[in-house]
Design a protein around this motif. Structure first.
Motif, PDB file in Angstrom:
ATOM      1  N   TYR A   4       0.853  -1.182   0.000  1.00 26.82           N
ATOM      2  CA  TYR A   4       0.000   0.000   0.000  1.00 26.82           C
ATOM      3  C   TYR A   4       0.888   1.230   0.000  1.00 26.82           C
ATOM      4  O   TYR A   4       2.117   1.124   0.015  1.00 26.82           O
ATOM      5  N   THR A   5       0.245   2.391   0.036  1.00 24.00           N
ATOM      6  CA  THR A   5       0.963   3.660   0.058  1.00 24.00           C
ATOM      7  C   THR A   5       0.436   4.512   1.204  1.00 24.00           C
ATOM      8  O   THR A   5      -0.768   4.550   1.443  1.00 24.00           O
ATOM      9  N   ILE A   6       1.341   5.182   1.898  1.00 21.13           N
ATOM     10  CA  ILE A   6       0.955   6.126   2.939  1.00 21.13           C
ATOM     11  C   ILE A   6       0.698   7.467   2.269  1.00 21.13           C
ATOM     12  O   ILE A   6       1.520   7.926   1.462  1.00 21.13           O
ATOM     13  N   ASP A   7      -0.441   8.087   2.595  1.00 25.18           N
ATOM     14  CA  ASP A   7      -0.738   9.380   1.979  1.00 25.18           C
ATOM     15  C   ASP A   7       0.036  10.504   2.671  1.00 25.18           C
ATOM     16  O   ASP A   7       0.778  10.271   3.631  1.00 25.18           O
ATOM     17  N   ASP A   8      -0.128  11.709   2.168  1.00 27.92           N
ATOM     18  CA  ASP A   8       0.647  12.842   2.688  1.00 27.92           C
ATOM     19  C   ASP A   8       0.264  13.230   4.117  1.00 27.92           C
ATOM     20  O   ASP A   8       0.960  14.014   4.758  1.00 27.92           O
ATOM     21  N   LYS A   9      -0.823  12.667   4.642  1.00 23.20           N
ATOM     22  CA  LYS A   9      -1.221  12.914   6.028  1.00 23.20           C
ATOM     23  C   LYS A   9      -0.824  11.765   6.955  1.00 23.20           C
ATOM     24  O   LYS A   9      -1.228  11.728   8.116  1.00 23.20           O
ATOM     25  N   GLY A  10      -0.058  10.805   6.433  1.00 26.96           N
ATOM     26  CA  GLY A  10       0.413   9.704   7.262  1.00 26.96           C
ATOM     27  C   GLY A  10      -0.598   8.596   7.466  1.00 26.96           C
ATOM     28  O   GLY A  10      -0.499   7.846   8.434  1.00 26.96           O
ATOM     29  N   ARG A  11      -1.534   8.459   6.545  1.00 26.30           N
ATOM     30  CA  ARG A  11      -2.565   7.419   6.662  1.00 26.30           C
ATOM     31  C   ARG A  11      -2.319   6.322   5.641  1.00 26.30           C
ATOM     32  O   ARG A  11      -1.870   6.586   4.532  1.00 26.30           O
ATOM     33  N   VAL A  12      -2.647   5.106   6.054  1.00 25.40           N
ATOM     34  CA  VAL A  12      -2.560   3.979   5.137  1.00 25.40           C
ATOM     35  C   VAL A  12      -3.885   3.223   5.196  1.00 25.40           C
ATOM     36  O   VAL A  12      -4.487   3.086   6.269  1.00 25.40           O
ATOM     37  N   VAL A  13      -4.335   2.766   4.033  1.00 24.76           N
ATOM     38  CA  VAL A  13      -5.554   1.971   3.960  1.00 24.76           C
ATOM     39  C   VAL A  13      -5.246   0.585   4.523  1.00 24.76           C
ATOM     40  O   VAL A  13      -4.223  -0.023   4.194  1.00 24.76           O
ATOM     41  N   MET A  14      -6.136   0.099   5.373  1.00 25.40           N
ATOM     42  CA  MET A  14      -5.987  -1.251   5.909  1.00 25.40           C
ATOM     43  C   MET A  14      -6.504  -2.231   4.862  1.00 25.40           C
ATOM     44  O   MET A  14      -7.627  -2.073   4.361  1.00 25.40           O
ATOM     45  N   PRO A  15      -5.703  -3.238   4.489  1.00 22.35           N
ATOM     46  CA  PRO A  15      -6.156  -4.197   3.495  1.00 22.35           C
ATOM     47  C   PRO A  15      -7.471  -4.858   3.920  1.00 22.35           C
ATOM     48  O   PRO A  15      -7.668  -5.150   5.110  1.00 22.35           O
ATOM     49  N   PRO A  16      -8.385  -5.091   2.970  1.00 22.97           N
ATOM     50  CA  PRO A  16      -9.684  -5.690   3.315  1.00 22.97           C
ATOM     51  C   PRO A  16      -9.602  -6.950   4.193  1.00 22.97           C
ATOM     52  O   PRO A  16     -10.389  -7.066   5.137  1.00 22.97           O
ATOM     53  N   PRO A  17      -8.667  -7.891   3.943  1.00 21.97           N
ATOM     54  CA  PRO A  17      -8.642  -9.084   4.808  1.00 21.97           C
ATOM     55  C   PRO A  17      -8.302  -8.799   6.269  1.00 21.97           C
ATOM     56  O   PRO A  17      -8.536  -9.637   7.137  1.00 21.97           O
ATOM     57  N   PHE A  18      -7.740  -7.621   6.573  1.00 24.26           N
ATOM     58  CA  PHE A  18      -7.328  -7.294   7.939  1.00 24.26           C
ATOM     59  C   PHE A  18      -8.307  -6.370   8.664  1.00 24.26           C
ATOM     60  O   PHE A  18      -8.146  -6.123   9.857  1.00 24.26           O
ATOM     61  N   ARG A  19      -9.294  -5.851   7.975  1.00 21.40           N
ATOM     62  CA  ARG A  19     -10.174  -4.843   8.576  1.00 21.40           C
ATOM     63  C   ARG A  19     -10.963  -5.382   9.759  1.00 21.40           C
ATOM     64  O   ARG A  19     -11.072  -4.712  10.793  1.00 21.40           O
ATOM     65  N   GLU A  20     -11.520  -6.560   9.627  1.00 18.70           N
ATOM     66  CA  GLU A  20     -12.288  -7.138  10.734  1.00 18.70           C
ATOM     67  C   GLU A  20     -11.397  -7.371  11.956  1.00 18.70           C
ATOM     68  O   GLU A  20     -11.827  -7.221  13.096  1.00 18.70           O
ATOM     69  N   PHE A  21     -10.144  -7.708  11.712  1.00 19.81           N
ATOM     70  CA  PHE A  21      -9.179  -7.983  12.783  1.00 19.81           C
ATOM     71  C   PHE A  21      -8.983  -6.764  13.689  1.00 19.81           C
ATOM     72  O   PHE A  21      -8.780  -6.911  14.891  1.00 19.81           O
ATOM     73  N   VAL A  22      -9.058  -5.554  13.126  1.00 18.30           N
ATOM     74  CA  VAL A  22      -8.809  -4.333  13.896  1.00 18.30           C
ATOM     75  C   VAL A  22     -10.022  -3.410  13.966  1.00 18.30           C
ATOM     76  O   VAL A  22      -9.889  -2.253  14.375  1.00 18.30           O
ATOM     77  N   GLU A  23     -11.188  -3.902  13.629  1.00 17.53           N
ATOM     78  CA  GLU A  23     -12.364  -3.038  13.549  1.00 17.53           C
ATOM     79  C   GLU A  23     -12.757  -2.410  14.891  1.00 17.53           C
ATOM     80  O   GLU A  23     -13.387  -1.359  14.920  1.00 17.53           O
ATOM     81  N   ASP A  24     -12.409  -3.031  16.007  1.00 17.10           N
ATOM     82  CA  ASP A  24     -12.749  -2.486  17.322  1.00 17.10           C
ATOM     83  C   ASP A  24     -11.676  -1.549  17.869  1.00 17.10           C
ATOM     84  O   ASP A  24     -11.745  -1.126  19.017  1.00 17.10           O
ATOM     85  N   GLY A  25     -10.682  -1.251  17.075  1.00 21.69           N
ATOM     86  CA  GLY A  25      -9.587  -0.385  17.494  1.00 21.69           C
ATOM     87  C   GLY A  25      -8.286  -1.155  17.542  1.00 21.69           C
ATOM     88  O   GLY A  25      -8.271  -2.391  17.467  1.00 21.69           O
ATOM     89  N   MET A  26      -7.196  -0.414  17.655  1.00 17.56           N
ATOM     90  CA  MET A  26      -5.880  -1.049  17.606  1.00 17.56           C
ATOM     91  C   MET A  26      -4.866  -0.201  18.335  1.00 17.56           C
ATOM     92  O   MET A  26      -5.093   0.979  18.609  1.00 17.56           O
ATOM     93  N   ILE A  27      -3.737  -0.825  18.636  1.00 13.05           N
ATOM     94  CA  ILE A  27      -2.583  -0.141  19.196  1.00 13.05           C
ATOM     95  C   ILE A  27      -1.442  -0.314  18.205  1.00 13.05           C
ATOM     96  O   ILE A  27      -1.136  -1.433  17.788  1.00 13.05           O
ATOM     97  N   LEU A  28      -0.820   0.800  17.809  1.00 14.70           N
ATOM     98  CA  LEU A  28       0.367   0.776  16.966  1.00 14.70           C
ATOM     99  C   LEU A  28       1.563   1.067  17.858  1.00 14.70           C
ATOM    100  O   LEU A  28       1.500   1.956  18.707  1.00 14.70           O
ATOM    101  N   THR A  29       2.647   0.325  17.666  1.00  7.28           N
ATOM    102  CA  THR A  29       3.844   0.575  18.453  1.00  7.28           C
ATOM    103  C   THR A  29       5.079   0.117  17.691  1.00  7.28           C
ATOM    104  O   THR A  29       4.985  -0.519  16.642  1.00  7.28           O
ATOM    105  N   ARG A  30       6.242   0.438  18.252  1.00  4.09           N
ATOM    106  CA  ARG A  30       7.504   0.000  17.646  1.00  4.09           C
ATOM    107  C   ARG A  30       7.571  -1.520  17.697  1.00  4.09           C
ATOM    108  O   ARG A  30       7.240  -2.126  18.706  1.00  4.09           O
TER     109      ARG A  30
END
Length: 142
Positions: A8-34
């Motif tokens: 995928y590509t990160i847009d100029d605002k730092g957003r990336v589209v979540m691939p369709p197969p992964f959306r349900e996995f994180v639909e209730d929220g997520m934590i991003l970390t190193r």
């Protein structure tokens, strides 16, 4: 369980589209970390709670444990998918993982990983060139 890899590509605002197969996995929220090897880890909230329990169980008297908790926990950011299935990645995490433009979104047990393409290729090549020792894989294939 999420699996597969998607460019995928990160847009100029730092957003990336979540691939369709992964959306349900994180639909209730997520934590991003190193993550390890210079990637980012993305945990669904339920998985993150288990990670926190493990981190809380590390001995406060051990310097290496404190360093790891500091590295892992201080980079954590809570996020949700927006209406266009994008997740916003904070600049500090984008810088850490060298995410600028293209990104690989890969599945892993209990988490997703976000990689810069050069780091992803290097990580995959390293395993291919030097596979895990057989004793690590003894129970992998029955």
């Amino acid at each position: 369980m999420p699996f597969g890899e998607y460019p995928y590509t990160i847009d100029d605002k730092g957003r990336v589209v979540m691939p369709p197969p992964f959306r349900e996995f994180v639909e209730d929220g997520m934590i991003l970390t190193r993550g390890m090897e210079g990637c980012l880890y993305v945990f669904p909230l339920a998985s993150w709670r288990r990670v926190e329990e493990q981190l809380e169980g590390l001995p406060l008297t051990d310097a290496e444990s404190r360093s790891f908790v500091r590295f892992f926990y201080s980079g954590a950011n809570k996020a949700r998918l927006d209406n266009q299935s994008r997740v916003s990645i904070p600049q500090t995490l984008r810088s850490f993982a060298a995410l600028d433009g293209d990104v690989i979104v890969a599945g892993a047990p209990g988490r997703l990983e976000l990689w810069s393409p050069p780091r992803w290729e290097a990580a995959i090549s390293a395993v291919q060139d030097n596979p895990p020792k057989p004793d690590l894989l003894v129970n992998f294939v029955a």
